[in-house]
Design an enzyme around this catalytic site. Structure first.
Site, short mmCIF file in Angstrom:
data_model
loop_
_atom_site.label_atom_id
_atom_site.label_comp_id
_atom_site.label_asym_id
_atom_site.label_seq_id
_atom_site.Cartn_x
_atom_site.Cartn_y
_atom_site.Cartn_z
N SER A 164 -22.35 24.26 22.77
CA SER A 164 -21.97 23.93 21.40
C SER A 164 -21.17 25.00 20.69
O SER A 164 -20.40 24.69 19.79
CB SER A 164 -23.23 23.61 20.59
OG SER A 164 -24.10 24.73 20.60
N HIS A 183 -23.79 17.09 22.60
CA HIS A 183 -22.39 17.22 22.15
C HIS A 183 -21.44 16.42 23.03
O HIS A 183 -20.28 16.80 23.19
CB HIS A 183 -21.96 18.69 22.12
CG HIS A 183 -22.46 19.42 20.92
ND1 HIS A 183 -21.94 19.24 19.65
CD2 HIS A 183 -23.46 20.32 20.77
CE1 HIS A 183 -22.58 20.01 18.79
NE2 HIS A 183 -23.52 20.67 19.44
N LYS A 205 -25.76 13.23 16.01
CA LYS A 205 -24.37 13.73 16.04
C LYS A 205 -23.42 12.52 16.07
O LYS A 205 -23.27 11.84 15.07
CB LYS A 205 -24.20 14.70 17.20
CG LYS A 205 -24.97 16.00 16.93
CD LYS A 205 -24.79 17.11 17.93
CE LYS A 205 -25.42 18.39 17.42
NZ LYS A 205 -26.47 18.93 18.28
C1 LIG Z 1 -27.81 19.48 18.20
C2 LIG Z 1 -28.43 19.77 19.48
C3 LIG Z 1 -29.80 19.60 19.67
C4 LIG Z 1 -30.72 19.24 18.55
O1 LIG Z 1 -30.61 17.89 18.23
P1 LIG Z 1 -31.45 17.34 16.99
O2 LIG Z 1 -31.58 15.89 17.27
O3 LIG Z 1 -30.65 17.65 15.78
O4 LIG Z 1 -32.75 18.05 17.00
C5 LIG Z 1 -30.33 19.82 20.92
N1 LIG Z 1 -29.55 20.20 21.96
C6 LIG Z 1 -28.23 20.40 21.81
C7 LIG Z 1 -27.40 20.83 22.97
C8 LIG Z 1 -27.64 20.20 20.56
O5 LIG Z 1 -26.33 20.42 20.41
#
Ligand SMILES: *Cc1c(COP(=O)(O)O)cnc(C)c1O
Length: 405
Positions: free
Chosen positions: A185, A213, A244
């Site tokens: 990320s 992502h 996301k």
């Molecule tokens: C954003 C993200 C998370 C967390 O996701 P949430 O649903 O917001 O808790 C976990 N792993 C990765 C790789 C992320 O980018």
């Protein structure tokens, strides 16, 4: 005691503040979108370059309508964890939809992907087992691994030699699980899934990918990095977020082999001890997956805008990380410079966020932008123009670095 703690925390906060490292939360006064209103800037509208809103679905009217219909039909909350009396048929419908979409055996929902990663390792692995993790993996994976008793190995980002060494060292262990983000990320770099799956196969290890992502916008129908690499059947466990690209509200999942999912329902602690997802959110998430599955037009715009931004900034001489992912990190090295450029861009009504240590390695500060399918070519042109202005200002003012590009 209480007083002592608070005094210490105040000192620590002051210290962060004096080093300009205090995270300040900007309040948004409009729906999440490519253009948002910020409170405190006189309600100014700014171009948003830092949401995980890859497909622009966060305020899509079909999702708003589906959520509204879900509220009318299913009510507001469940007031229970799944196994007591918190499993609504919409939860199973969403789990099945994700299973079909990702082409796995079964799926289990969590309150977030953080929870999914926090619960997974402890439930599946014990001291007889080993987990091998990429050094750039998400914090929730790191914490999840900390919670389990398996032997831990770490390899430098995408370093297949180090991964192979770890696989050899772990060969006496009962179960060996290799864990990676599908896309890292902070860097917009994809995991070397072909390399990982090949090594895992040769050493009899399982593979887990966190595709937060990627899901919704990478690979055919947006089915993620395993699908992009034609490796859906070699990845044993996929985790991901609904927070996301898939609408951006909240919720997470683990998808994979039937026995794994069945066991997580029995043992994953964030599943057993945390409330089930709001039904209306599940209703809207079903619509989000439906939209994402058929969103080739959005994915094409996202790819075109990403190329435009990466090309424009590279042409100016800025150092970027990654190749073609809509996460576009501009590496400034120096944390203060990242902050200065961000402030400069905000004055031009463009919202970007600087990242520095400890979120990224020391000396590798950056501005991480994220392109959305909701951005227009003019939006991206504006961002490139603003970086060009920042650069020319940097050349004439000693407070901006010469190394900016
Ligand atoms: C954003 C993200 C998370 C967390 O996701 P949430 O649903 O917001 O808790 C976990 N792993 C990765 C790789 C992320 O980018």
């Amino acid at each position: 005691m209480q007083r002592q703690l608070c005094e210490r925390l105040r000192d620590d906060l002051d210290e962060l503040s004096s080093r300009n490292l205090l995270k300040v939360e900007r309040e948004i006064a409009s729906p999440q979108s490519a253009h948002i209103q910020l409170r405190g800037l006189g309600g100014r509208s700014v171009l948003n370059m830092c949401a995980n809103n890859y497909l622009g679905l966060a305020n899509h009217q079909s999702l708003v309508q589906a959520a509204r219909a879900g509220l009318e039909r299913h009510g507001f909350g469940m007031s229970s964890v799944r196994f007591i009396c918190g499993t609504h048929h919409i939860h199973r419908a969403l789990e099945k939809r994700l299973t079909d979409y990702l082409r796995t055996d079964d799926t289990i929902l969590f309150g977030s992907c953080f929870d999914a990663n926090a619960g997974l390792f402890e439930a599946l692995l014990d001291a007889n087992d080993a987990v091998i993790s990429d050094s750039l993996n998400h914090a929730s994976i790191i914490d999840g691994i900390r919670l389990c008793k398996a032997k831990r190995f770490r390899y430098a980002n995408n370093d297949m030699d180090q991964l192979e060494r770890a696989l050899r060292e772990a060969r006496q262990c009962r179960t060996v699980l290799v864990v990676t983000d599908g896309v890292f990320s902070m860097d917009g770099i994809a995991a070397n899934l072909p390399g990982i799956c090949d090594l895992a196969k040769r050493h009899g290890a399982l593979v887990m990918v966190d595709d937060s992502h990627a899901v919704g916008f990478i690979g055919p129908q947006g089915r993620g990095t395993p699908a992009r690499n034609g490796l859906e059947h070699q990845v044993d466990i996929v985790t991901g977020t609904l927070g996301k690209a898939l609408g951006g509200a909240s919720g997470g999942y683990v998808s994979g082999r039937g026995e794994i999912i069945a066991w997580l329902r029995q043992r994953a602690r964030p599943y057993l001890f945390s409330n089930s997802l709001m039904p209306a959110l599940c209703e809207a998430s079903l619509t989000a997956i439906e939209l994402a599955e058929h969103a080739d037009d959005l994915r094409e715009n996202l790819a075109a805008r990403t190329r435009q931004l990466r090309q424009g900034l590279s042409n100016l001489g800025f150092q970027l990380s990654g190749v073609d992912h809509p996460i576009v990190p501009v590496i400034t090295g120096d944390a203060a410079i990242a902050v200065q450029i961000s402030d400069f861009l905000l004055a031009l009504d463009i919202l970007v966020v600087p990242f520095s240590y400890p979120v990224v390695p020391e000396g590798a500060a950056r501005i991480r932008m994220q392109v959305s399918a909701a951005h227009s070519a003019q939006d991206i042109e504006r961002v490139i123009g603003a970086f060009q202005l920042a650069q020319s200002k940097g050349r004439s003012a000693p407070t901006f670095s010469r190394h900016m590009g």
